[in-house]
Design a protein around this motif. Structure first.
Motif, PDB file in Angstrom:
ATOM      1  N   GLN A  97       0.843  -1.116  -0.140  1.00  0.00           N
ATOM      2  CA  GLN A  97       0.242  -0.183  -0.074  1.00  0.00           C
ATOM      3  C   GLN A  97       0.990   1.165  -0.196  1.00  0.00           C
ATOM      4  OE1 GLN A  97      -4.058   0.397   0.275  1.00  0.00           O
ATOM      5  NE2 GLN A  97      -3.548  -2.089  -1.126  1.00  0.00           N
ATOM      6  N   GLY A  98       2.341   1.010   0.570  1.00  0.00           N
ATOM      7  CA  GLY A  98       3.117   2.211   0.079  1.00  0.00           C
ATOM      8  C   GLY A  98       2.847   2.979   0.924  1.00  0.00           C
ATOM      9  N   LEU A  99       2.442   2.273   2.593  1.00  0.00           N
ATOM     10  CA  LEU A  99       1.753   3.202   3.215  1.00  0.00           C
ATOM     11  C   LEU A  99       3.536   4.378   4.447  1.00  0.00           C
ATOM     12  CD1 LEU A  99       0.116   1.031   5.868  1.00  0.00           C
ATOM     13  CD2 LEU A  99      -0.685   2.707   4.524  1.00  0.00           C
ATOM     14  N   LYS A 100       3.032   5.361   4.684  1.00  0.00           N
ATOM     15  CA  LYS A 100       3.809   6.090   4.725  1.00  0.00           C
ATOM     16  C   LYS A 100       4.451   6.628   6.742  1.00  0.00           C
ATOM     17  CE  LYS A 100       6.753   6.551   1.521  1.00  0.00           C
ATOM     18  NZ  LYS A 100       6.975   5.855   1.226  1.00  0.00           N
ATOM     19  N   ASN A 101       1.789   6.708   6.913  1.00  0.00           N
ATOM     20  CA  ASN A 101       2.276   7.868   8.112  1.00  0.00           C
ATOM     21  C   ASN A 101       0.861   6.502   8.876  1.00  0.00           C
ATOM     22  OD1 ASN A 101       2.880  10.394   7.139  1.00  0.00           O
ATOM     23  ND2 ASN A 101       1.437   9.439   5.358  1.00  0.00           N
ATOM     24  N   VAL A 102      -0.110   5.716   8.214  1.00  0.00           N
ATOM     25  CA  VAL A 102      -0.626   4.730   8.835  1.00  0.00           C
ATOM     26  C   VAL A 102       0.195   3.366   9.615  1.00  0.00           C
ATOM     27  CG1 VAL A 102      -2.141   3.278   9.476  1.00  0.00           C
ATOM     28  CG2 VAL A 102      -3.255   5.548   8.116  1.00  0.00           C
ATOM     29  N   LYS A 103       0.618   3.023  10.483  1.00  0.00           N
ATOM     30  CA  LYS A 103       1.369   1.961  11.331  1.00  0.00           C
ATOM     31  C   LYS A 103       0.720   0.770  11.437  1.00  0.00           C
ATOM     32  CE  LYS A 103       4.562   4.989  13.364  1.00  0.00           C
ATOM     33  NZ  LYS A 103       4.469   6.275  14.312  1.00  0.00           N
ATOM     34  N   VAL A 104       0.821  -0.191  11.340  1.00  0.00           N
ATOM     35  CA  VAL A 104       0.270  -1.401  11.804  1.00  0.00           C
ATOM     36  C   VAL A 104       0.395  -2.228  12.500  1.00  0.00           C
ATOM     37  CG1 VAL A 104      -0.502  -1.885   8.850  1.00  0.00           C
ATOM     38  CG2 VAL A 104       1.361  -3.010   9.665  1.00  0.00           C
ATOM     39  N   ILE A 105      -0.483  -3.312  12.354  1.00  0.00           N
ATOM     40  CA  ILE A 105      -0.498  -3.818  14.003  1.00  0.00           C
ATOM     41  C   ILE A 105      -1.115  -5.377  14.296  1.00  0.00           C
ATOM     42  CG2 ILE A 105      -1.171  -4.303  16.791  1.00  0.00           C
ATOM     43  CD1 ILE A 105      -1.779  -1.116  16.688  1.00  0.00           C
ATOM     44  N   PRO A 106      -0.410  -5.777  13.861  1.00  0.00           N
ATOM     45  CA  PRO A 106      -1.124  -7.683  13.890  1.00  0.00           C
ATOM     46  C   PRO A 106      -1.553  -8.502  14.864  1.00  0.00           C
ATOM     47  CG  PRO A 106       1.761  -7.921  14.464  1.00  0.00           C
ATOM     48  CD  PRO A 106       1.288  -5.551  14.231  1.00  0.00           C
ATOM     49  N   ASP A 107      -2.938  -8.371  14.708  1.00  0.00           N
ATOM     50  CA  ASP A 107      -3.581  -9.154  16.667  1.00  0.00           C
ATOM     51  C   ASP A 107      -3.276 -10.510  15.619  1.00  0.00           C
ATOM     52  OD1 ASP A 107      -4.580  -9.532  18.272  1.00  0.00           O
ATOM     53  OD2 ASP A 107      -6.670  -8.966  18.008  1.00  0.00           O
ATOM     54  N   GLY A 108      -2.131 -11.283  14.654  1.00  0.00           N
ATOM     55  CA  GLY A 108      -2.503 -12.474  14.226  1.00  0.00           C
ATOM     56  C   GLY A 108      -3.096 -13.782  15.403  1.00  0.00           C
ATOM     57  N   SER A 109      -2.852 -14.166  16.268  1.00  0.00           N
ATOM     58  CA  SER A 109      -3.530 -14.359  17.418  1.00  0.00           C
ATOM     59  C   SER A 109      -5.422 -14.182  17.861  1.00  0.00           C
ATOM     60  CB  SER A 109      -3.371 -14.786  18.623  1.00  0.00           C
ATOM     61  OG  SER A 109      -3.414 -13.775  19.520  1.00  0.00           O
ATOM     62  N   GLY A 110      -5.487 -13.111  17.577  1.00  0.00           N
ATOM     63  CA  GLY A 110      -7.318 -12.154  18.012  1.00  0.00           C
ATOM     64  C   GLY A 110      -7.218 -11.881  18.890  1.00  0.00           C
ATOM     65  N   GLU A 111      -6.038 -11.531  20.466  1.00  0.00           N
ATOM     66  CA  GLU A 111      -6.894 -11.670  21.729  1.00  0.00           C
ATOM     67  C   GLU A 111      -6.916 -10.504  21.451  1.00  0.00           C
ATOM     68  OE1 GLU A 111      -4.328 -11.985  25.649  1.00  0.00           O
ATOM     69  OE2 GLU A 111      -2.577 -12.301  23.799  1.00  0.00           O
ATOM     70  N   PHE A 112      -6.327  -9.160  20.609  1.00  0.00           N
ATOM     71  CA  PHE A 112      -6.937  -8.099  21.262  1.00  0.00           C
ATOM     72  C   PHE A 112      -8.314  -7.971  21.096  1.00  0.00           C
ATOM     73  CE2 PHE A 112      -7.255  -3.572  20.543  1.00  0.00           C
ATOM     74  CZ  PHE A 112      -6.806  -2.292  21.167  1.00  0.00           C
ATOM     75  N   THR A 113      -8.522  -8.452  19.324  1.00  0.00           N
ATOM     76  CA  THR A 113     -10.178  -7.901  18.639  1.00  0.00           C
ATOM     77  C   THR A 113     -10.683  -8.951  20.214  1.00  0.00           C
ATOM     78  OG1 THR A 113      -8.860  -8.395  16.853  1.00  0.00           O
ATOM     79  CG2 THR A 113     -10.921  -8.590  16.997  1.00  0.00           C
ATOM     80  N   ARG A 114     -10.711 -10.450  20.412  1.00  0.00           N
ATOM     81  CA  ARG A 114     -11.694 -11.331  21.292  1.00  0.00           C
ATOM     82  C   ARG A 114     -12.024  -9.745  22.870  1.00  0.00           C
ATOM     83  NH1 ARG A 114     -10.261 -14.168  25.302  1.00  0.00           N
ATOM     84  NH2 ARG A 114      -8.293 -13.949  24.743  1.00  0.00           N
ATOM     85  N   LYS A 115     -10.819  -9.846  23.155  1.00  0.00           N
ATOM     86  CA  LYS A 115     -11.069  -8.850  24.267  1.00  0.00           C
ATOM     87  C   LYS A 115     -11.778  -7.071  24.123  1.00  0.00           C
ATOM     88  CE  LYS A 115      -6.875 -10.932  27.432  1.00  0.00           C
ATOM     89  NZ  LYS A 115      -6.272 -10.413  27.628  1.00  0.00           N
ATOM     90  N   MET A 116     -12.082  -7.388  22.978  1.00  0.00           N
ATOM     91  CA  MET A 116     -12.222  -5.781  22.321  1.00  0.00           C
ATOM     92  C   MET A 116     -13.536  -6.112  22.079  1.00  0.00           C
ATOM     93  SD  MET A 116     -10.563  -3.192  23.099  1.00  0.00           S
ATOM     94  CE  MET A 116     -11.132  -2.064  21.672  1.00  0.00           C
ATOM     95  N   GLY A 117     -13.544  -7.624  21.908  1.00  0.00           N
ATOM     96  CA  GLY A 117     -15.296  -7.688  21.615  1.00  0.00           C
ATOM     97  C   GLY A 117     -16.073  -7.916  20.663  1.00  0.00           C
ATOM     98  N   MET A 118     -14.940  -7.725  19.828  1.00  0.00           N
ATOM     99  CA  MET A 118     -15.242  -7.542  18.106  1.00  0.00           C
ATOM    100  C   MET A 118     -15.047  -8.835  17.309  1.00  0.00           C
ATOM    101  SD  MET A 118     -15.784  -4.722  18.186  1.00  0.00           S
ATOM    102  CE  MET A 118     -17.332  -4.506  16.814  1.00  0.00           C
ATOM    103  N   LEU A 119     -14.449 -10.045  18.182  1.00  0.00           N
ATOM    104  CA  LEU A 119     -13.524 -10.823  17.452  1.00  0.00           C
ATOM    105  C   LEU A 119     -14.900 -11.992  16.360  1.00  0.00           C
ATOM    106  CD1 LEU A 119     -11.093 -12.244  16.398  1.00  0.00           C
ATOM    107  CD2 LEU A 119     -11.852 -13.974  18.546  1.00  0.00           C
ATOM    108  N   VAL A 120     -15.120 -12.240  15.083  1.00  0.00           N
ATOM    109  CA  VAL A 120     -16.585 -12.627  14.994  1.00  0.00           C
ATOM    110  C   VAL A 120     -16.015 -13.755  13.803  1.00  0.00           C
ATOM    111  CG1 VAL A 120     -17.611 -10.848  15.143  1.00  0.00           C
ATOM    112  CG2 VAL A 120     -16.390 -11.382  13.163  1.00  0.00           C
ATOM    113  N   ASP A 121     -16.718 -14.309  13.680  1.00  0.00           N
ATOM    114  CA  ASP A 121     -16.526 -15.537  12.986  1.00  0.00           C
ATOM    115  C   ASP A 121     -16.622 -15.526  11.115  1.00  0.00           C
ATOM    116  OD1 ASP A 121     -15.980 -18.445  11.379  1.00  0.00           O
ATOM    117  OD2 ASP A 121     -17.669 -19.408  12.883  1.00  0.00           O
ATOM    118  N   LYS A 122     -15.360 -15.828   9.969  1.00  0.00           N
ATOM    119  CA  LYS A 122     -15.690 -15.092   9.074  1.00  0.00           C
ATOM    120  C   LYS A 122     -15.741 -16.440   7.900  1.00  0.00           C
ATOM    121  CE  LYS A 122     -15.868 -10.432   8.127  1.00  0.00           C
ATOM    122  NZ  LYS A 122     -17.034 -10.680   7.592  1.00  0.00           N
ATOM    123  N   ASP A 123     -16.080 -17.542   8.676  1.00  0.00           N
ATOM    124  CA  ASP A 123     -15.877 -19.072   7.467  1.00  0.00           C
ATOM    125  C   ASP A 123     -16.929 -18.682   6.268  1.00  0.00           C
ATOM    126  OD1 ASP A 123     -14.246 -20.510   9.376  1.00  0.00           O
ATOM    127  OD2 ASP A 123     -15.612 -21.305  10.848  1.00  0.00           O
TER     128      ASP A 123
END
Length: 182
Positions: A97-123
């Motif tokens: 994407q050629g990012l210069k300003n936005v920084k990416v955060i990997p939530d590989g295991s989904g732990e943060f997302t789960r604790k935020m209540g935002m982890l969903v199944d997209k099977d």
């Protein structure tokens, strides 16, 4: 998630460029915590279903990247893009994407997302567990404003987008700023 909520404490496993690492993949592992990203700063965090996906790559991420100067002028220190993808994928997407300003955060295991209540199944899309699309303005690790797409559910047949758009967050920041001027 409501305004005033403290972010969950999580350790993110990231890969960072390191000139001392030789070879075609000059990166090393570096663990970063919630505090490393959010303490003492006012930031935008937006989370999306997946790197390299259409809405994320065409509208949401480029919108935040291109609007970076306006967000800085509105008092935002950093803009972070999170997804339930590993660091290898997030770094490659940032490069693509050629990012210069936005920084990416990997939530590989989904732990943060789960604790935020935002982890969903997209099977239904072959994705497995992913993040529901949302954005937030975070001030020193506390949610200042929350922007969640409607219809939070597992295997949602739609991919709603609008509430978490950069345009909507900028509109909010401009509305919040105006009463202070009066």
């Amino acid at each position: 998630m409501k305004s005033g909520t403290k972010l969950p404490e999580v350790t993110f496993h990231t890969r960072v460029r390191d000139a001392s690492v030789e070879g075609p993949n000059p990166f090393r592992w570096e663990d970063k915590t919630t505090a490393d990203y959010f303490a003492g700063k006012r930031v935008i965090l937006f989370s999306l279903p997946g790197a390299f996906t259409p809405t994320c790559s065409t509208y949401q991420l480029p919108g935040f990247e291109n609007g970076h100067a306006d967000f800085k002028a509105a008092g935002v220190d950093e803009i972070y893009c999170m997804s339930v993808n590993d660091s290898f994928v997030m770094n490659k997407w940032a490069q693509d994407q050629g990012l210069k300003n936005v920084k990416v955060i990997p939530d590989g295991s989904g732990e943060f997302t789960r604790k935020m209540g935002m982890l969903v199944d997209k099977d239904n899309l072959g994705f497995g567990m992913r993040s529901w699309r949302y954005a937030a303005i975070i001030n020193d690790g506390i949610v200042e404003a929350w922007f969640e797409e409607p219809g939070l559910m597992d295997n949602c047949p739609e991919d709603p987008y609008g509430f978490s758009s950069p345009e909507n967050l900028m509109k909010h920041l401009n509305e919040v700023k105006e009463p202070e001027l009066a």
